[in-house]
Design a protein around this motif. Structure first.
Motif, PDB file in Angstrom:
ATOM      1  N   MET A  35       0.827  -1.217   0.000  1.00 30.04           N
ATOM      2  CA  MET A  35       0.000   0.000   0.000  1.00 30.04           C
ATOM      3  C   MET A  35       0.858   1.263   0.000  1.00 30.04           C
ATOM      4  SD  MET A  35      -3.039  -0.968  -0.373  1.00 30.04           S
ATOM      5  CE  MET A  35      -3.932   0.540  -0.049  1.00 30.04           C
ATOM      6  N   GLN A  39       0.252   3.258  -3.219  1.00 26.63           N
ATOM      7  CA  GLN A  39      -0.682   4.354  -2.959  1.00 26.63           C
ATOM      8  C   GLN A  39      -0.013   5.584  -2.356  1.00 26.63           C
ATOM      9  OE1 GLN A  39      -3.996   4.150  -3.885  1.00 26.63           O
ATOM     10  NE2 GLN A  39      -3.356   2.223  -4.818  1.00 26.63           N
ATOM     11  N   TYR A  43      -2.386   6.615   0.969  1.00 30.78           N
ATOM     12  CA  TYR A  43      -2.471   5.574   1.997  1.00 30.78           C
ATOM     13  C   TYR A  43      -2.039   6.118   3.354  1.00 30.78           C
ATOM     14  CZ  TYR A  43      -1.154   1.370   4.635  1.00 30.78           C
ATOM     15  OH  TYR A  43      -1.006   0.420   5.611  1.00 30.78           O
TER      16      TYR A  43
END
Length: 151
Positions: A35, A39, A43
């Motif tokens: 993540m 992201q 995130y």
């Protein structure tokens, strides 16, 4: 007369407990890695990081990905190998420990992060907790290999 060469060491119940709990713990580490790398700031912001903390992690030197990868994926591999009763779990957890120690030294002594927001203050202990767990898992795998539980 019993043939002792065909006897195998039985698997202690705690190996399954340690293996499953470590896979859950380290699996979250793998999720966090994926993540964070895919992201990024989105995130981290969803996790409650403020902008100075996001900037700190987004500005991490490229070379720090090596200990991060070793720490996270060595631990995931170690957990799986432990559940498979493979002696290679010792090496995987050893690499994970090296990654955790390098990350700890970097983040605590070389380039500490900015102060955490109040709601994340307890997270300041996480590098120490992660390293302590890495020490335990490396020791545990070594002890199980020494006892002949890991093949």
């Amino acid at each position: 007369m019993t043939d002792n060469t065909s006897m195998t060491t039985s698997t202690p119940w705690h190996l399954w407990l340690v293996g499953v709990v470590s896979l859950l713990w380290n699996g979250f580490g793998g999720y966090d890695f994926i993540m964070t790398t895919t992201q990024g700031a989105t995130y981290m912001q969803a996790a409650g990081f403020d902008q100075p903390l996001i900037d700190y992690y987004m500005g991490m030197p490229t070379w720090m990905y090596v200990p991060w990868v070793l720490g996270v994926w060595g631990a995931v591999a170690g957990s799986i190998l432990l559940l498979m009763r493979s002696r290679f779990a010792v090496w995987a957890f050893g690499l994970s420990l090296i990654g955790a120690v390098v990350s700890l030294i970097y983040g605590q002594f070389i380039n500490p992060p900015p102060a955490l927001p109040a709601e994340l203050a307890m997270m300041s202990y996480m590098p120490w907790v992660i390293t302590a767990i890495a020490v335990f898992l490396a020791w545990y795998a070594w002890a199980m290999a020494k006892k002949g539980v890991l093949r």
